[in-house]
Design an enzyme around this catalytic site. Sequence first.
Site, short mmCIF file in Angstrom:
data_model
loop_
_atom_site.label_atom_id
_atom_site.label_comp_id
_atom_site.label_asym_id
_atom_site.label_seq_id
_atom_site.Cartn_x
_atom_site.Cartn_y
_atom_site.Cartn_z
N LYS A 275 -69.24 -23.88 11.62
CA LYS A 275 -70.06 -24.35 12.73
C LYS A 275 -71.52 -24.41 12.30
CE LYS A 275 -67.46 -22.36 16.65
NZ LYS A 275 -67.07 -23.62 17.29
N ARG A 349 -56.13 -22.43 19.35
CA ARG A 349 -54.78 -22.92 19.66
C ARG A 349 -53.75 -22.37 18.69
NH1 ARG A 349 -56.93 -28.95 19.24
NH2 ARG A 349 -58.70 -27.83 20.15
N1 BES Z 1 -64.50 -21.30 20.35
C1 BES Z 1 -64.64 -22.71 20.26
C2 BES Z 1 -64.86 -23.38 21.61
C3 BES Z 1 -66.14 -23.04 22.33
C4 BES Z 1 -67.26 -23.85 22.17
C5 BES Z 1 -66.22 -21.97 23.18
C6 BES Z 1 -68.43 -23.55 22.84
C7 BES Z 1 -67.40 -21.68 23.86
C8 BES Z 1 -68.51 -22.47 23.70
C9 BES Z 1 -63.39 -23.31 19.63
O1 BES Z 1 -62.71 -22.50 18.72
C10 BES Z 1 -63.78 -24.56 18.92
O2 BES Z 1 -64.48 -24.44 17.95
N2 BES Z 1 -63.30 -25.69 19.39
C11 BES Z 1 -63.57 -26.95 18.80
C12 BES Z 1 -62.25 -27.69 18.64
C13 BES Z 1 -62.33 -28.90 17.77
C14 BES Z 1 -62.65 -28.52 16.34
C15 BES Z 1 -61.03 -29.64 17.85
C16 BES Z 1 -64.51 -27.72 19.72
O3 BES Z 1 -64.41 -27.60 20.93
O4 BES Z 1 -65.40 -28.40 19.18
MN MN Z 2 -63.47 -22.68 16.75
#
Ligand code: BES
Ligand code: MN
Length: 495
Positions: A275, A349
Amino acid sequence: MPGATTPSSYASTTPTKVSAAVLVLGVADGSVRGLDSAKTVRTAVDDAARAIEFTGKAGSTARIPAPKGVTAESILLVGLGDIDAASAGDDAAAANEVLRRAAGAALRALSGASSIAVALPVDSPAAVEAVTVGAALGAYRFTTYRSGDDDRVPGPVTVLGPKGKTYAAAHEAGTIIAAATNAARDLVNTPPLDLYPESFAQLVKDQAKSRKVKVTVLGEKELAAGGYGGLIGVGQGSTRGPRLVKVEYSPKKARRHISFVGKGITFDSGGLSLKPAASMEDMKSDMAGAAAVVEAVFAIADLGLPVRATAWLPLAENMPGSSAQRPSDVLTMRSGKTVEVTNTDAEGRLVLADALTDAGAENPDLLIDVATLTGAQIVALGNRTSGVMGTPAARTTVAERAAVAGEDVWPMPIPEELLSGFDSTAADLKNSGPRPGGMLAAAAFLQEFVADDAEWAHIDIAGPSFNTGSAFGYTPAAATGAAVRTLVEIARDAD
Ligand code: BES
Ligand code: MN
Ligand code: ZN
């Protein structure tokens, strides 16, 4: 570990005669409520409110000296907003949420007060419960890592209301529910240096000791032997390995079984699909689902509800260490399905899939997972409204119980065309799917790990679990304890 908490008790003392440093009174439409039998004091408070132009806007507070005839040293006025409209519309849930927020705003404004009596207009046990919950949630301060700052915690609270066993019981229930919510907040606020899969599992065991629940923890060897490919894959980039925690509350009188699964990523760096810095800042909160489900089961046990309740916590730290899973790796999941990892940041997931497989194998009457799953949830519904997806009956149950609990949860679909977006050239599925609609797509992926005949709902709490703005009502900055109250309300309704 948990921060200091404010004790709460219940009494039927006349508000004007209660001994406390601060008496909390509610104001709506320019007039103080709940002082019906004390006309002189009522007039004096109304006059004071008018003098400082305090009309009773929701969320507003003002401190005034106690007028003659009041035993308390000072008064905190708190706005009751449009409580009249809610009551007139016979919307008890809305009226109770007004009370919850008012009590919360009051206690947020009372850092360091030595003793507090809350005299809001309560005419039902549910209203007493709401005031109790709001006050205890508003009194929350995360002090664990602060030096010499414990005086910010408000002193003991007395909730005032009608005499009678049902009212006292409502206060008791509210105290349990708020304590569970605050315990979930503590877990989420704890820095990931100290909260990682092993230490989280240990905290669950510690908190279970005083309760009639059974805790089972699967360690790395057991997870490998059991074929938990999703949990292992996500956890393998960290020096601190994954765990699967199961908490069971099975009272003899239970006829129904509800199972909760909570995403427990103790820190989400994204893994090798790293990230950006700004998106990583709050990722200690990526275990808010796990915190919610375990504390909800503890509350259900403390309330002695006649329902079997199980919490499953797949815990892992998503890190980009040299042993981390790579984009294009293929995992064999607990269910036997294979998943190509195309994005290591779509890790939630993967761990949920394995836990959903185990939870579903017990054939619960209702299966609910709670997860900070997608940024797309925030895009779709904002920071304060969770999305719920799943089978129609389960989805409706969650949305309805959330409204009673005072949480904003909105039903969303799982459009069937989204599943093909997970087609992989190398495995049964890939883990990152189509966009836009990322919240719905994630649910479509999870659905592949849920039996067709299961009553299942998925709650995405990405935004509501962690308040990145300033405090409001009973909601502090940072961890909110989202979903705990909804899950308890579902269990109350389940027997
Ligand atoms: N933990 C994150 C989602 C999240 C984002 C929670 C902001 C709280 C605040 C999750 O694991 C994630 O990174 N999701 C990605 C999925 C994508 C890579 C398909 C997302 O939402 O960008
Ligand atoms: Mn994630
Ligand atoms: Zn995540």
